[in-house]
Motif scaffolding. Structure first.
Motif, mmCIF file in Angstrom:
data_model
loop_
_atom_site.group_PDB
_atom_site.id
_atom_site.type_symbol
_atom_site.label_atom_id
_atom_site.label_comp_id
_atom_site.label_asym_id
_atom_site.label_seq_id
_atom_site.Cartn_x
_atom_site.Cartn_y
_atom_site.Cartn_z
ATOM 1 N N ASP A 1 0.810 -1.219 0.000
ATOM 2 C CA ASP A 1 0.000 0.000 0.000
ATOM 3 C C ASP A 1 0.844 1.269 0.000
ATOM 4 O O ASP A 1 0.349 2.351 -0.300
ATOM 5 C CB ASP A 1 -0.924 0.032 1.230
ATOM 6 N N GLN A 2 2.108 1.152 0.364
ATOM 7 C CA GLN A 2 2.984 2.316 0.440
ATOM 8 C C GLN A 2 4.385 1.918 0.015
ATOM 9 O O GLN A 2 4.860 0.845 0.367
ATOM 10 C CB GLN A 2 3.004 2.845 1.888
ATOM 11 N N GLU B 1 4.518 1.380 -4.603
ATOM 12 C CA GLU B 1 3.301 0.735 -4.112
ATOM 13 C C GLU B 1 2.655 -0.100 -5.218
ATOM 14 O O GLU B 1 2.684 0.250 -6.395
ATOM 15 C CB GLU B 1 2.319 1.788 -3.601
ATOM 16 N N HIS B 2 2.120 -1.229 -4.790
ATOM 17 C CA HIS B 2 1.420 -2.167 -5.680
ATOM 18 C C HIS B 2 2.306 -2.709 -6.799
ATOM 19 O O HIS B 2 1.802 -3.133 -7.842
ATOM 20 C CB HIS B 2 0.164 -1.525 -6.275
#
Length: 389
Positions: A38-39, A92-93
């Motif tokens: 997420d980060q 992220e991701h």
């Protein structure tokens, strides 16, 4: 009976093939699809590490859904042996496929600590910065002047980290002597510089370096960059300029560089000197006189004396005709381009607008206008002096 057994075995094999095919498709999709992170994070890969440790670290930080699948994917793509040490920014991701590419492609680290050696006109500093992966920007950790301060104890820890990046930031207007002096203070570089490079021929810019690089190699990169910038600018120069060679253009550019730090002013300042050259007027610029006094070795640190302004030296443009024999500093790209593509103006004079150099200059086409502008500036000086006394 045997027919029934054979039929059941065939059915089982068909189902098994479909299951394996489905599992393979799922694994491929899982390996290539968006990851759970997420980060953004900064992934540290130590020298001598392996994909097992890296995959466990990534799984522990929530960057991948399966450490086993991550390793299998790296193995399948023949990248298990290509793991690189360093500090890497994992966005992220990011998919497992993208992360494998990040940690195996090589090149400079993209995350973690950066040590910047800033070589400026009046001082040099060492700045240590850390990248905040969540914000995507560097934050200063420490800064010191290597000429006057001992390095803090933490500095050795940062420079010893395998993921640390090193960069030299060379400011416009620095002299070649200053560059050589400051490169000698950078402890991650090795070797000696045989002689001070010709003035003006080192390009102000930011240079990524690695621990153990030779100082001569850094000088060579700076020289090659300046040669390329000058060649391009000379090729695209305005027609009819009173400049006979790229070397003369570099000399004029260095004067422009020392006369103004304002990017928007450089073409206008250049036009004043071009107009003077075309009219056979002396350039009458203090920075050239200062260079004749200091020979580029440091900052004068005081005002010019009347005797220095009257003395006949090759760099005293109040006395000599035309340009001085060499550049007086290393000009940046903007000043080189300004010297070869000056504004079209009828200005012959300029003086500082205020006591703050950042406020730029006021220009004049006639001596009367210039004298009026000088009088206004002198009045500001008088008012400042009265307040200080």
């Amino acid at each position: 009976m045997w027919r029934s057994i054979a039929s059941n075995a065939m059915t089982f094999l068909v189902v098994l093939v479909f299951l394996l095919g489905g599992a393979l498709i799922w694994a491929q999709n899982e390996y290539s699809s968006e990851g759970p992170l997420d980060q953004a994070i900064c992934l540290q890969v130590a020298r001598g590490s392996n994909f097992t440790r890296v995959s466990e670290d990534l799984a522990g930080q929530g960057a991948i859904s399966s450490d086993v699948l991550f390793r299998l994917g790296a193995d399948y793509s023949d990248k298990l042996a290509e793991l690189k040490a360093g500090s890497f920014l994992v966005p992220e991701h990011a998919s497992m496929s993208e992360i494998v590419d990040i940690v195996t492609r090589g090149g400079a680290s993209t995350c973690g600590t950066e040590v910047v050696y800033r070589i400026g006109v009046t001082r040099a500093t060492v700045q240590v910065r850390e990248l905040d992966p969540a914000e995507g920007r560097y934050e200063e950790v420490l800064e010191f002047d290597p000429g006057t301060e001992e390095p803090p104890a933490e500095y050795a820890e940062y420079t010893g980290d395998v993921g640390t990046r090193f960069r030299i930031a060379l400011a416009e207007g620095v002299t070649s002597w200053q560059v050589v002096e400051e490169l000698g203070q950078i402890d991650v570089l090795e070797g000696e510089i045989g002689e001070v490079p010709s003035e003006g021929w080192l390009a102000p810019d930011s240079y990524e370096v690695s621990k153990g690089d030779s100082r001569e190699s850094v000088i060579a990169r700076m020289r090659e960059a300046q040669e390329a910038i000058l060649a391009e600018a000379w090729e695209n120069r305005d027609e009819g300029l009173p400049l006979e060679s790229p070397e003369e253009a570099l000399t004029l550019a260095s004067i422009v560089e020392k006369e103004t730090g304002g990017a928007e002013e450089r073409p206008l300042v250049a036009s004043v000197f071009i107009n003077r050259l075309e009219r056979g007027m002396r350039l009458q610029t203090d920075p050239t006189v200062i260079y004749g006094v200091t020979e580029g070795q440091g900052v004068l640190g005081r005002g010019l004396r009347q005797s220095e302004l009257r003395e006949a030296t090759p760099y005293n443009t109040y006395v000599i005709e035309g340009l001085p024999p060499t550049p007086i500093a290393n000009p940046g790209r903007a000043s080189i381009e300004a010297a070869l593509n000056p504004d079209d103006s009828d200005y012959l004079f300029f003086v500082a607008r205020t006591l703050d150099p950042a406020d730029g200059h006021v220009f004049a086409a006639t001596l009367d206008e210039h004298n009026s502008n000088v009088a206004a500036y002198r009045q500001l000086e008088a008012e400042r002096d009265a307040q200080q006394n």
